[in-house]
Design a protein around this motif. Structure first.
Motif, PDB file in Angstrom:
ATOM      1  N   LEU A   1      62.319  49.634 -26.918  1.00  0.00           N
ATOM      2  CA  LEU A   1      63.070  51.532 -26.845  1.00  0.00           C
ATOM      3  C   LEU A   1      63.104  52.288 -25.548  1.00  0.00           C
ATOM      4  O   LEU A   1      61.653  51.861 -25.201  1.00  0.00           O
ATOM      5  N   GLU A   2      63.518  52.852 -25.472  1.00  0.00           N
ATOM      6  CA  GLU A   2      63.021  53.044 -23.748  1.00  0.00           C
ATOM      7  C   GLU A   2      64.014  55.037 -24.263  1.00  0.00           C
ATOM      8  O   GLU A   2      64.827  55.404 -24.302  1.00  0.00           O
ATOM      9  N   GLN A   3      62.356  55.580 -23.659  1.00  0.00           N
ATOM     10  CA  GLN A   3      62.553  57.096 -23.628  1.00  0.00           C
ATOM     11  C   GLN A   3      62.008  57.265 -21.685  1.00  0.00           C
ATOM     12  O   GLN A   3      61.888  56.776 -21.500  1.00  0.00           O
TER      13      GLN A   3
ATOM     14  N   GLY B   1      50.274  54.095 -12.914  1.00  0.00           N
ATOM     15  CA  GLY B   1      49.362  53.501 -14.167  1.00  0.00           C
ATOM     16  C   GLY B   1      50.376  52.568 -14.963  1.00  0.00           C
ATOM     17  O   GLY B   1      49.595  52.356 -16.097  1.00  0.00           O
ATOM     18  N   ARG B   2      51.094  52.189 -14.336  1.00  0.00           N
ATOM     19  CA  ARG B   2      52.282  51.396 -14.757  1.00  0.00           C
ATOM     20  C   ARG B   2      51.307  50.065 -15.646  1.00  0.00           C
ATOM     21  O   ARG B   2      51.594  49.366 -16.886  1.00  0.00           O
ATOM     22  N   TYR B   3      50.653  49.573 -14.331  1.00  0.00           N
ATOM     23  CA  TYR B   3      49.957  48.212 -14.907  1.00  0.00           C
ATOM     24  C   TYR B   3      48.766  48.169 -14.986  1.00  0.00           C
ATOM     25  O   TYR B   3      48.098  49.456 -15.168  1.00  0.00           O
TER      26      TYR B   3
ATOM     27  N   VAL C   1      57.756  49.972 -27.048  1.00  0.00           N
ATOM     28  CA  VAL C   1      58.026  50.821 -26.870  1.00  0.00           C
ATOM     29  C   VAL C   1      57.716  51.078 -25.020  1.00  0.00           C
ATOM     30  O   VAL C   1      56.591  51.073 -24.927  1.00  0.00           O
ATOM     31  N   HIS C   2      58.959  52.165 -24.829  1.00  0.00           N
ATOM     32  CA  HIS C   2      58.550  52.262 -23.254  1.00  0.00           C
ATOM     33  C   HIS C   2      59.549  53.311 -23.030  1.00  0.00           C
ATOM     34  O   HIS C   2      59.855  54.267 -23.942  1.00  0.00           O
ATOM     35  N   GLU C   3      58.919  53.589 -21.726  1.00  0.00           N
ATOM     36  CA  GLU C   3      59.839  55.269 -20.793  1.00  0.00           C
ATOM     37  C   GLU C   3      60.292  54.857 -19.443  1.00  0.00           C
ATOM     38  O   GLU C   3      59.715  53.436 -19.265  1.00  0.00           O
ATOM     39  N   MET C   4      61.179  54.836 -19.230  1.00  0.00           N
ATOM     40  CA  MET C   4      61.951  54.694 -18.598  1.00  0.00           C
ATOM     41  C   MET C   4      62.264  56.503 -17.282  1.00  0.00           C
ATOM     42  O   MET C   4      61.162  57.527 -16.974  1.00  0.00           O
TER      43      MET C   4
ATOM     44  N   VAL D   1      53.165  49.188 -23.018  1.00  0.00           N
ATOM     45  CA  VAL D   1      52.150  48.164 -22.653  1.00  0.00           C
ATOM     46  C   VAL D   1      52.274  48.646 -21.282  1.00  0.00           C
ATOM     47  O   VAL D   1      51.050  47.853 -20.061  1.00  0.00           O
ATOM     48  N   HIS D   2      52.998  49.812 -20.745  1.00  0.00           N
ATOM     49  CA  HIS D   2      53.547  50.418 -19.155  1.00  0.00           C
ATOM     50  C   HIS D   2      52.209  51.676 -19.271  1.00  0.00           C
ATOM     51  O   HIS D   2      52.891  52.759 -19.842  1.00  0.00           O
ATOM     52  N   GLY D   3      51.165  51.908 -18.677  1.00  0.00           N
ATOM     53  CA  GLY D   3      50.543  52.458 -19.002  1.00  0.00           C
ATOM     54  C   GLY D   3      51.102  54.033 -18.669  1.00  0.00           C
ATOM     55  O   GLY D   3      50.454  55.167 -19.095  1.00  0.00           O
ATOM     56  N   ASN D   4      51.635  53.960 -17.725  1.00  0.00           N
ATOM     57  CA  ASN D   4      52.741  55.075 -17.437  1.00  0.00           C
ATOM     58  C   ASN D   4      52.978  55.973 -18.628  1.00  0.00           C
ATOM     59  O   ASN D   4      53.589  56.894 -18.211  1.00  0.00           O
ATOM     60  N   GLU D   5      54.080  54.725 -19.076  1.00  0.00           N
ATOM     61  CA  GLU D   5      54.678  55.365 -20.161  1.00  0.00           C
ATOM     62  C   GLU D   5      54.635  56.123 -21.801  1.00  0.00           C
ATOM     63  O   GLU D   5      54.420  56.017 -22.041  1.00  0.00           O
ATOM     64  N   PHE D   6      54.075  57.255 -21.254  1.00  0.00           N
ATOM     65  CA  PHE D   6      52.432  57.592 -21.573  1.00  0.00           C
ATOM     66  C   PHE D   6      53.030  58.411 -23.097  1.00  0.00           C
ATOM     67  O   PHE D   6      52.457  58.639 -24.479  1.00  0.00           O
TER      68      PHE D   6
HETATM   69 ZN   LIG Z   1      58.412  50.414 -19.998  1.00  0.00          ZN
END
Ligand SMILES: [Zn+2]
Length: 861
Positions: free
Chosen positions: A335-337, A220-222, A259-262, A143-148
């Motif tokens: 989920l956050e990686q 790229g998040r948005y 599914v996300h990243e941080m 959903v957040h583009g840069n959390e690729f």
């Molecule tokens: Zn995110």
């Protein structure tokens, strides 16, 4: 030995023979024969290409979106376990796709399975009894583009589900339908991906500074309009969300994974979620989160991967990818990686290197474990999901059973929102005396329901979501929240509202019938009421058609037509050159159904059309600044408002190019929240332009370019005594703090914070910036910035003494906000500066804020 094992034995033998032939062919360099044999082998044994076989550099470099699509299309062509459904397109015309993954039998019965799932919770009438229920697991990636690493991992997940040699995953699919969205935000993903590819050299820079770890504005998040799609699930302002939620309601999964990243140093996060958990969350949802926590941790322990649960990511704000499904009865989760800023490879603080391969492996492991767990807990999940949705109607979780919204043109937009969220409503078709909680006064009082009032009952399939969106006082069991803490719809929409404890029985109707308008041959002027976003859309169209338009400063009466302040007037006298005036104008303004017309300029109350009560409006020529320093989403909200909400032309220029702008080509300069590093010379240029008639709309931190500057009134202190007092208090506090412990610091800090709460504002109803808003304005405050009422300015909206508020406001903050200004206008020569401490366009969902911003843009001359 059973038949399956015997077949497996034969296959193994064939593979070994095949292998020997391959080696011979390679040694004799018969490459064409080799390729032929490989393709025969693939089609005979159904061997699927893994992402690494298909995509060059998979796990080493970001995969382009078209490559992701190619891989999924390849799988759809090769495997009988997957089906594709395109469900929409983005603003940049990229496809949005869903993939359904299950056994061929289940895929053949997909529609019946879907209908049975809906029928069990009263959302469908069709039911096929011969088909067994399946658990539905929806996986949303990136959903957040840069959390690729999300999308990268989606390809491994789908491969493991389809790969014929992975027998375990096939057992899950027997009772499970996996719905997989490989990329919710393809525009943001591509913005990031194209950039990372462009700046990548041959070598990575794990332990070094490099631009691959430093993303460029706006990030790229948005999505295309720089909106955060993970804050948009309930409001559905963006095309991606609207198209996705429409299909979500056709499925209603039991499990939803986002599914996300941080930031890259953080260890992996999986459920259970952190506090605050919304009070309406059911035990079965908590239980499955705990099950997942145990199952995923077992997998991570084996690999010695670090992780945490129950920290930081809470379940409260309703517009996330975990909460929104949760309020719809699913077990929703995040989920956050660690990965944001990692580029292709990065060295962590513990000295180890983190690669794309690591990131996607962690995600794939967690996601596959979720599918496995859902499959093994199928019965419990289906039961919990059905109880949640069916029981919610009977045992209302909140205090209130009916919400009543008084008839108001703003309800038109509210019903649009309710429809998007599948929330049922009706209009009163009778009158009745009731009593209930009044949102605007925060008191219980009696009131009258009249025909055309909007009635929303909790007793409906979306019972919980309805209560979450309307509940005036959300119970927050932990004040350390990640997001805003109040959003009650009647306040956001600026509509008088009541929450009633009992289920009101009253005659209702589904729609309000619009009266047909017969426009006479000769109209003196058209009147368009100024009371919702459609009014702004109309004025936008009128200006673009070069039609002159006026606006009423005070109430005026013409026959039985009442023109409230702000009401727009298009007269023949102002527009003598328009051919076929009646038709041309009514064709434009008909989008606003409550428009009307007058046949004389002579008013009943002496506010004649030709008098000073009706001021001629200037068409704004808008310059909006963007680029480094400007808040990405704050800029995005303004851009979206202009480009999409009202469709008005705007020049967007990066702040770095400001010196190239001919400011006198514009009369309106919008600066979204951000830090603007203007030179003194540029500031002087802006000063002169304002004096000559320019209008600045400065939001939040952008206001600082006028703060405490000679010739401007904006200051955080009303008097020098106030300033001295504040400095003194600050010093005393520092001395006291020496005796406090370290651990309490985070908790103490929140007493001076406001993560997002609704504040009552007193408004100056005589000034155009307040026209159409109502008797008061409830502002969504997300900033700790405070300014006392300004001197020599129009304090349009301010927080009064003993004000009302909703949501969490820190104890110290509560005091500090008393008698501070939210919106003000300073006049300077021919021009003006409009100060906006709060952002009325925040996330594009504060409907009365959209009107307030429209006032600033169009009505304040
Ligand atoms: Zn995110």
């Amino acid at each position: 030995m059973n038949l399956g094992l015997r077949i497996l034995g034969v296959i193994k033998k064939l593979i070994s023979i095949f292998g020997k032939i391959l080696i011979k062919l390679i040694m004799k360099k018969h490459f064409y024969a080799l390729l032929f044999l490989i393709s025969v082998f693939n089609s005979v044994f159904g061997q699927l290409k893994s992402p690494s076989d298909f995509i060059p550099n998979y796990g080493k470099q970001i995969t382009y979106y078209h490559q992701v699509e190619n891989y999924f299309n390849y799988l759809t062509g090769e495997s009988k376990l997957i089906k594709k459904q395109k469900y929409g397109v983005t603003a940049e015309q990229r496809d949005l796709n869903l993939f359904f993954i299950s056994t061929p039998e289940n895929l053949a019965n997909l529609d019946q399975i879907r209908n049975n799932n809906l029928a069990a919770i009263g959302m469908s009438n069709t039911k096929t009894t011969t088909i067994e229920d399946k658990v539905i697991v929806w996986l949303s990636f990136n959903v957040h583009g840069n959390e690729f690493a999300g999308t990268e991992s989606a390809m491994t997940v789908v491969y493991e589900l389809l790969n014929p040699t992975n027998e375990v995953s096939k057992t899950w699919l027997k009772n499970t339908i996996v719905i997989l969205d490989p990329c919710i935000n393809p525009d943001g993903y591509s913005r990031y991906g194209n950039w990372l590819r462009e700046i990548s050299g041959k070598k990575t820079h794990p332990g070094l500074n490099d631009r691959e770890h430093m993303e460029v504005w706006p990030g790229g998040r948005y999505n295309h309009y720089v909106f955060d799609l993970n804050r948009d699930w309930a409001w559905q302002t963006q095309a991606e969300t609207q198209q996705r939620i429409a299909i979500y309601y056709q499925w209603m999964p039991q499990v939803h994974t986002d599914v996300h990243e941080m930031s890259y140093n953080s260890p992996y996060f999986f459920p259970p979620a952190a506090e605050p958990l919304h009070e309406f969350i059911e035990q079965y949802q908590k239980d499955f989160q705990t099950t997942l926590g145990k199952n995923i941790s077992a997998k991570f322990d084996k690999q010695n991967w670090m992780y945490n649960t129950r920290e930081r990511f809470d379940l409260f704000y309703p517009s996330y990818g975990d909460t929104y499904p949760t309020y719809n009865g699913a077990v929703g989760m995040t989920l956050e990686q660690g990965g944001i800023g990692a580029g292709r490879e990065v060295t962590l603080e513990n000295g180890t290197n983190l690669t794309i391969k690591d990131r996607l492996a962690h995600h794939a492991t967690a996601v596959l474990t979720i599918i496995e767990s859902a499959s093994s807990q199928k019965e419990a999940l289906i039961k919990g999901f059905r109880d949640f949705n069916n029981n919610a109607r009977q045992k209302v979780k909140g205090t209130y059973k009916t919400y009543v919204l008084k008839s108001n043109p703003k309800l038109e937009q509210m019903t649009v929102l309710l429809k998007k969220n599948n929330i049922e409503f009706a209009y009163a078709n009778a009158s009745s005396n009731e009593s209930g909680f009044h949102y605007q006064s925060k008191k219980n009082q009696s009131f009258k329901i009249e025909p055309n009032d909007l009635i929303v009952k909790v007793d409906q399939p979306r019972a919980v979501l309805t209560q979450v969106l309307f509940e005036p006082n959300q119970k927050l069991n932990d004040s350390l929240s990640y997001d805003i803490t109040a959003w009650a719809l009647p306040l956001a929409y600026g509509v008088e509202g009541y929450a009633v404890k009992n289920s009101i029985e009253i005659k209702t109707k589904a729609t309000i019938e619009a009266l047909a308008k017969k426009i006479p041959e000769a109209v003196y002027a058209f009147h368009i009421p100024w009371n919702n976003r459609i009014s702004a859309q109309v004025i936008s169209l009128l200006h673009q058609a070069n039609i002159k338009v006026r606006s009423a400063m005070k109430k005026a009466v013409f026959g039985d037509i009442i023109i409230e302040p702000g009401g727009l007037i298009v007269s023949k006298g102002d527009n003598p050159k328009i051919v076929d005036f009646e038709k041309t104008v009514s064709d434009i303004i008909k989008i606003k159904s409550d428009f009307n017309f007058i046949t004389t300029g002579f008013s009943n109350n002496s506010k004649d059309l030709g008098g000073e009560n009706f001021s001629l409006l200037k068409a704004p020529k808008v310059l909006l600044l963007s680029g480094k320093g400007v808040g990405s989403t704050e800029f995005g909200a303004t851009w979206f408002y202009l480009d999409e909400t009202i469709g008005y032309p705007v020049s967007i220029v990066e702040t770095a190019n400001f010196s190239r702008v001919k400011l006198y080509n514009y009369n309106t300069l919008i600066m979204a929240d951000g830090y603007y590093a203007f030179t003194d010379e540029q500031k002087t240029q802006i000063d002169a332009w304002i004096k000559n008639g320019g209008k600045v709309i400065a939001m939040n931190s952008a206001m600082s370019i006028f703060e405490d500057r000679e010739g401007y009134t904006l200051s955080p202190f009303a008097t020098t005594e106030d300033k001295e007092k504040s400095v003194k208090e600050e010093k005393e506090l520092e001395l006291k703090k020496r005796f406090l412990d370290f651990e309490g610091e985070e908790r103490r800090a929140i007493s001076g914070s406001i993560p997002g709460a609704i504040m009552e504002n007193k408004i100056d109803k005589t000034y155009p910036m307040s026209f159409g808003l109502g008797n008061s304005y409830f502002s969504l405050k997300t900033t700790e910035k405070c300014y006392p009422l300004l001197k020599k300015a129009i304090n349009v909206a301010y927080i009064p003494k003993d004000y009302l508020s909703y949501g969490f406001v820190g104890h110290d903050m509560k005091k500090k906000l008393t008698e501070t200004v939210s919106f003000a206008v300073e006049k300077k020569g021919e021009g003006s500066i409009i100060y906006m401490v709060d952002n009325p366009l925040f996330r594009g969902f504060w409907e009365n804020g959209i009107l307030l911003f429209s006032n600033a843009l169009f009505l304040v001359n």
